[in-house]
Design an enzyme around this catalytic site. Structure first.
Site, PDB file in Angstrom:
ATOM      1  N   CYS A 134      -5.964   0.688   7.567  1.00  0.00           N
ATOM      2  CA  CYS A 134      -5.943   1.055   6.148  1.00  0.00           C
ATOM      3  C   CYS A 134      -7.159   1.916   5.806  1.00  0.00           C
ATOM      4  O   CYS A 134      -8.307   1.495   6.008  1.00  0.00           O
ATOM      5  CB  CYS A 134      -5.939  -0.205   5.279  1.00  0.00           C
ATOM      6  SG  CYS A 134      -5.926   0.127   3.497  1.00  0.00           S
ATOM      7  N   ASP A 161       0.439   3.800   1.714  1.00  0.00           N
ATOM      8  CA  ASP A 161       0.400   4.425   3.042  1.00  0.00           C
ATOM      9  C   ASP A 161       1.815   4.776   3.519  1.00  0.00           C
ATOM     10  O   ASP A 161       2.727   3.945   3.453  1.00  0.00           O
ATOM     11  CB  ASP A 161      -0.261   3.465   4.032  1.00  0.00           C
ATOM     12  CG  ASP A 161      -0.653   4.144   5.335  1.00  0.00           C
ATOM     13  OD1 ASP A 161       0.252   4.648   6.032  1.00  0.00           O
ATOM     14  OD2 ASP A 161      -1.850   4.161   5.670  1.00  0.00           O
ATOM     15  N   CYS A 189       0.836  -1.196   0.000  1.00  0.00           N
ATOM     16  CA  CYS A 189       0.000   0.000   0.000  1.00  0.00           C
ATOM     17  C   CYS A 189       0.872   1.249   0.000  1.00  0.00           C
ATOM     18  O   CYS A 189       1.983   1.256   0.532  1.00  0.00           O
ATOM     19  CB  CYS A 189      -0.914  -0.014   1.233  1.00  0.00           C
ATOM     20  SG  CYS A 189      -2.032   1.418   1.324  1.00  0.00           S
ATOM     21  N   HIS A 226      -2.206  -3.992   5.378  1.00  0.00           N
ATOM     22  CA  HIS A 226      -1.824  -3.467   6.690  1.00  0.00           C
ATOM     23  C   HIS A 226      -3.044  -3.074   7.506  1.00  0.00           C
ATOM     24  O   HIS A 226      -4.149  -2.885   6.971  1.00  0.00           O
ATOM     25  CB  HIS A 226      -0.883  -2.262   6.535  1.00  0.00           C
ATOM     26  CG  HIS A 226      -1.530  -1.057   5.905  1.00  0.00           C
ATOM     27  ND1 HIS A 226      -2.092  -0.043   6.635  1.00  0.00           N
ATOM     28  CD2 HIS A 226      -1.683  -0.711   4.604  1.00  0.00           C
ATOM     29  CE1 HIS A 226      -2.576   0.879   5.821  1.00  0.00           C
ATOM     30  NE2 HIS A 226      -2.342   0.498   4.581  1.00  0.00           N
TER      31      HIS A 226
END
Length: 236
Positions: free
Chosen positions: A104, A47, A45, A101
């Site tokens: 999220c 992130d 991701c 994760h």
């Protein structure tokens, strides 16, 4: 650090990092510039809390990377497909790791009927489909955070299924034992949990290998060792 100073700080930090690494190992950057031969393709991701090389305890050159919103693996996404093909066919990585994760934002949005707007709603459609396919199970989870973790796990499972149907990955599994792993990174603890999807036999911690093999990813200061009973970090 003030927002307006973030870029200047990043550049200054880079100078300090480069100086430290070069002093620590004068051959580090010249060797890095000579080419790459990573053992891992990381699909994760975007992130900011999930920087793959950092959380794996590895070094530049150890991991080939593709990240997007909510680590969605779509067979029609040419960007993801190109990364997979280059890593598997040309770099010949030994491991493909799909990692979701906790906490999220994409998972939270997918669990609701709200719209984010723009292209994000289109991008998150596969994750919404995962929610719809598992609506009853997800509805039975009372805790919002646990429900978000569960859909993140289901999203990884769906992504691994797409990976296992990829022609380049299928050929590499058959010809040279490529391993595919589905994992989840817990931001609250910093730990990666193997979900048991892909070619591995599964487990609760680390990224296991298959068929009794042990593979080593060597960084400058540590080694990440993949085994059937899990993965461990060994300092050098």
């Amino acid at each position: 650090m003030a927002t307006e100073d973030a870029f200047a700080y990043a550049l200054s930090s880079n100078q300090a990092w480069a100086g430290y690494k070069g002093h620590q190992n004068p051959d580090f950057f010249p060797k890095l510039a000579s080419g790459q031969s990573p053992s891992i393709l990381w699909l994760g991701c975007s992130d900011s809390r999930c920087p793959e090389t950092v959380i794996l305890g590895l070094q530049p050159g150890d991991v080939f990377v593709h990240r997007n919103i909510a680590n969605i693996i779509s067979p029609t996404d040419i960007n993801t497909s190109a990364v997979i093909e280059y890593a598997v066919v040309h770099l010949k990585v030994k491991h493909v790791v799909l990692c979701g994760h906790s906490s999220c934002g994409g998972a939270v949005v997918a669990l609701s009927d709200a719209r984010v707007g723009g292209v994000l709603d289109t991008w998150l459609t596969p994750l919404k489909a995962v929610r719809n396919a598992n609506r009853e199970e997800l509805a039975s989870i009372a805790d919002d955070k646990l429900r978000a973790v569960r859909i993140a796990e289901l999203n990884v499972e769906a992504g691994v299924n797409v990976l296992m149907a990829n022609a380049a990955i299928q050929d590499a599994i058959a010809e040279r034992g490529l391993q595919v792993h589905g994992t989840l990174f817990d931001i609250g603890s910093g730990r990666i949990r193997d979900l048991g999807f892909g070619t591995g036999k599964g487990g609760q911690n680390g990224l296991p290998g298959v068929n009794g093999d042990s593979n080593v990813v060597r960084g400058k200061h540590a080694m990440l060792v993949f085994r059937t009973d899990g993965a461990g970090m060994q300092s050098r």
